[in-house]
Enzyme design. Structure first.
Site, PDB file in Angstrom:
ATOM      1  N   GLU A 123      71.142  30.361 -10.113  1.00  0.00           N
ATOM      2  CA  GLU A 123      71.881  31.555 -10.555  1.00  0.00           C
ATOM      3  C   GLU A 123      72.627  31.282 -11.859  1.00  0.00           C
ATOM      4  O   GLU A 123      72.733  32.159 -12.722  1.00  0.00           O
ATOM      5  CB  GLU A 123      72.865  32.000  -9.474  1.00  0.00           C
ATOM      6  CG  GLU A 123      72.164  32.556  -8.245  1.00  0.00           C
ATOM      7  CD  GLU A 123      73.134  32.742  -7.095  1.00  0.00           C
ATOM      8  OE1 GLU A 123      73.549  33.871  -6.853  1.00  0.00           O
ATOM      9  OE2 GLU A 123      73.492  31.744  -6.441  1.00  0.00           O
ATOM     10  N   HIS A 130      55.063  44.375 -10.380  1.00  0.00           N
ATOM     11  CA  HIS A 130      56.169  45.223  -9.892  1.00  0.00           C
ATOM     12  C   HIS A 130      56.857  44.583  -8.686  1.00  0.00           C
ATOM     13  O   HIS A 130      57.432  45.277  -7.856  1.00  0.00           O
ATOM     14  CB  HIS A 130      55.690  46.624  -9.505  1.00  0.00           C
ATOM     15  CG  HIS A 130      54.755  47.248 -10.492  1.00  0.00           C
ATOM     16  ND1 HIS A 130      55.169  48.052 -11.532  1.00  0.00           N
ATOM     17  CD2 HIS A 130      53.397  47.145 -10.626  1.00  0.00           C
ATOM     18  CE1 HIS A 130      54.119  48.435 -12.235  1.00  0.00           C
ATOM     19  NE2 HIS A 130      53.029  47.887 -11.714  1.00  0.00           N
ATOM     20  N   SER A 157      78.357  27.715   1.803  1.00  0.00           N
ATOM     21  CA  SER A 157      79.394  28.742   1.766  1.00  0.00           C
ATOM     22  C   SER A 157      80.575  28.262   2.596  1.00  0.00           C
ATOM     23  O   SER A 157      80.386  27.632   3.640  1.00  0.00           O
ATOM     24  CB  SER A 157      78.840  30.039   2.345  1.00  0.00           C
ATOM     25  OG  SER A 157      79.907  30.852   2.798  1.00  0.00           O
ATOM     26  N   LYS A 216      74.603  29.365   5.331  1.00  0.00           N
ATOM     27  CA  LYS A 216      74.175  29.633   3.962  1.00  0.00           C
ATOM     28  C   LYS A 216      73.869  28.376   3.169  1.00  0.00           C
ATOM     29  O   LYS A 216      74.537  27.358   3.278  1.00  0.00           O
ATOM     30  CB  LYS A 216      75.269  30.412   3.196  1.00  0.00           C
ATOM     31  CG  LYS A 216      75.540  31.787   3.714  1.00  0.00           C
ATOM     32  CD  LYS A 216      74.596  32.875   3.238  1.00  0.00           C
ATOM     33  CE  LYS A 216      74.456  33.036   1.774  1.00  0.00           C
ATOM     34  NZ  LYS A 216      75.330  34.059   1.222  1.00  0.00           N
TER      35      LYS A 216
END
Ligand code: ARG
Length: 460
Positions: free
Chosen positions: A287, A153, A274, A280
Site C-alpha cells: 500500500e 475490467h 492489526s 489480519k
C-alpha cells in the site's frame, strides 16, 4: 561572504529562508569531488601555484574525512554546502583556501554537484530495477505453467499463466531502465567553468575538469548550463513513470492477497498485523508503494512548476530543485526494494488461482474459437452460440467442460465431443502460443530471453 557591500547582517527570517544546508548537505561528497577537480585544473593551468593547489586539495580531503565521520554541521549563516566546505577549509588551511573559488561561482558549482548526485542516483536506481527484474524472471520461470484468471475490467477474461503476468512487469521495468539510461546519457555534461553565468576570463581547461569528473564533455552554453535543471526533471519524470509501474504491481499484490482472492500469501517480513483484529495480515508495504507513487509524481510536478517561466540564468528559486529529487530518490529506492522482496518471497496459491480461472467461464473464447476452426462458423455467430452455452452453464451451475454433449448439441448441432479438448484451462493457455502469448512455451522462451539480456547487461 558579501560583507563588503552590506551594512547590516541578514534578519533571522532571511537567514532561514535562504539556508539550503539542511538538505544540500547531502551533496557533500560531490562538492568535494568537484572542488578537487577544479583546484587541480587551476594548478595545472598555472592560475594558482601548484603548491597552493596541493594544499587546498589536501585540505579538502580533510574536510571530507570530517564529513564522513562527524557529519556536516548545519550553520544557517553559511547558507549551503559550498560555503560550509569552504569555510571549514579556511579554518584548516588558512587564507589560501580563498583561492579555491577562482574562476568559479556557486552557480556552476551547484549545477555540477547536483548533476553528479543525480547521475549516481540514476545508476543506483538501475541496480535496484535490475534486481527487481531478476526476481520477476525467476518467479516467472517457476510459474510458467501456473494457471490463473487473466482479467480485463478486473472481470475474468481468459486463463493466463502467472509467469506471463509477472513478465508483463519485467517489460515495464525494462522500459523504465531504458528511460533512465537515455536520460543519464543526455545529462552527462559538465557545467563546471560556466562560472556565474557568462564564463570566465581565467584560462581554465573545462575539458580537464569534465574528464576528471567522468563527464562526456563540457556543456556548450554557460547561460544554459547554470540554469538548466532538465537532468533533474528527466530523472523525476522517469522516476514517476517507474513509480507508477510499481504502484500497479503493488495493487496486484494487494488484490491477490485479499481473502476473496487468496492467490498469494505475502511474506511476513513485508506485512503488518492489526492491533485490534488478530486475524489480519495487512499488505502495508504494498500500500505504501502504491501511495509513494503519489509523492514521487508530486515531486516531478513541484520541480516543473518551480522551473516554469524562469528567465535566464540562475535564480534562487532553483535552490528548491533538490528536496523533491532527494525525496523521490529515497521513496523510489525503498519502493523498488519492497517490491523486489514481495516478488521474491511471496507464496502463490496455485490451486486457488486455477480454481478461479475454471470457475469464471474463462475458456468461453476457446469454445467460440473452436466453433470457428472446427465447425467453420463465422466468429460473430460463434460468439452468440457461446453466449447461450455460458448462460446454460451458469443456470445449471456447471463449468463449461461439465455441460453434457446433448445439451451443447441442443444449442448448436454442429458441436461434437472433440470440443471438450478445447474447454480445459490447460488447453486454453497452451493454445495461446503466438509470440508473446501466455502459453507456458512462450513464457519459458521469454524467460530465457530476459535472462540473456540481464546477463549481457542489456537494458531493454
Ligand atoms: N545554495 C544554492 C543553490 O542550491 C547555491 C547557489 C547559490 N547561488 C547564488 N547566486 N546565490 O541553488
Amino acid at each position: 561572504m558579501w560583507g563588503g557591500r552590506f551594512a547590516d547582517g541578514p534578519s533571522a527570517i532571511m537567514r532561514e529562508i535562504n539556508a539550503s544546508i539542511p538538505f544540500d548537505k547531502a551533496l557533500w561528497s560531490q562538492d568535494i569531488a568537484a572542488s578537487k577537480a577544479h583546484v587541480a585544473m587551476l594548478g595545472a593551468q598555472g592560475i594558482i601555484t601548484a603548491e597552493d593547489a596541493a594544499t587546498i586539495s589536501q585540505g579538502l580531503d580533510q574536510v571530507a574525512a570530517e564529513y564522513a565521520s562527524d557529519g556536516v554541521p548545519e550553520d544557517w549563516d553559511l547558507e549551503d554546502i559550498h560555503m560550509t566546505t569552504e569555510s571549514r577549509l579556511a579554518e584548516l588551511i588558512g587564507p589560501v583556501a580563498g583561492r579555491l573559488h577562482t574562476a568559479r561561482s556557486r552557480n556552476d558549482q551547484v549545477a555540477t554537484d547536483f548533476r553528479l548526485w543525480v547521475r549516481q542516483s540514476f545508476d543506483d536506481l538501475d541496480d535496484g530495477l535490475r534486481a527487481l527484474q531478476s526476481a520477476l524472471v525467476e518467479r516467472a520461470d517457476e510459474h510458467a505453467a501456473s494457471i490463473m484468471p487473466g482479467f480485463t475490467h478486473l472481470q475474468t477474461a481468459q486463463p493466463v499463466t502467472l509467469g506471463h503476468h509477472l513478465l508483463a512487469y519485467y517489460e515495464m521495468i525494462a522500459r523504465d531502465r531504458s528511460r533512465l539510461a537515455d536520460a543519464r546519457r543526455r545529462m552527462n555534461e559538465s557545467p563546471l567553468g560556466s562560472a556565474a553565468l557568462a564564463g570566465t576570463g581565467f584560462p581554465i581547461d573545462r575539458q580537464a575538469t569534465s574528464d576528471a569528473l567522468g563527464f562526456d564533455r563540457p556543456t556548450a552554453n554557460s547561460l544554459d548550463a547554470v540554469s538548466d535543471r532538465d537532468f533533474a526533471l528527466d530523472y523525476l519524470m522517469a522516476a514517476s513513470q517507474c513509480s507508477l509501474h510499481l504502484s500497479r504491481l503493488a495493487e496486484e499484490f494487494i488484490i491477490w492477497a485479499s481473502q476473496p482472492f487468496g492467490f498469494v500469501r505475502l511474506p511476513d517480513t513485508l506485512s503488518t498485523g492489526s492491533s485490534i483484529m488478530p486475524q489480519k495480515k495487512n499488505p502495508d508495504a504494498a500500500e505504501l508503494v502504491r501511495g509513494h507513487a503519489g509523492r514521487i509524481i508530486g515531486a516531478a510536478t513541484a520541480l516543473m512548476v518551480t522551473m516554469k517561466g524562469l528567465p535566464l540564468a540562475y535564480s534562487k528559486d532553483m535552490q528548491d530543485d533538490k528536496p523533491p529529487v532527494f525525496e523521490a530518490a529515497s521513496l523510489l529506492a525503498l519502493s523498488i526494494a519492497a517490491m523486489t522482496g514481495m516478488v521474491a518471497d511471496s507464496t502463490f496459491n496455485t490451486d486457488r488461482m486455477r480454481q478461479a480461472a475454471e470457475l469464471g467461464y474463462a475458456t468461453a473464447t476457446d469454445l467460440a474459437d473452436w466453433l470457428v476452426t472446427e465447425a467453420d462458423i463465422p466468429f460473430r455467430e460463434a460468439h452468440h452460440i457461446t453466449g447461450a452455452v455460458v448462460k446454460l452453464a451458469e443456470s445449471e451451475e456447471l463449468m463449461l467442460d461439465q455441460v453434457p454433449l446433448e445439451k451443447l448439441r441442443a444449442i448448436d448441432s454442429r458441436i461434437d465431443d472433440r470440443v471438450y479438448n478445447a474447454l480445459s484451462v490447460d488447453a486454453s493457455v497452451a493454445a495461446r502460443n503466438s509470440y508473446g502469448g501466455t502459453a507456458p512455451e512462450q513464457v519459458r522462451h521469454q524467460v530465457e530471453r530476459a535472462r540473456t539480456r540481464l546477463a549481457e547487461g542489456q537494458v531493454q
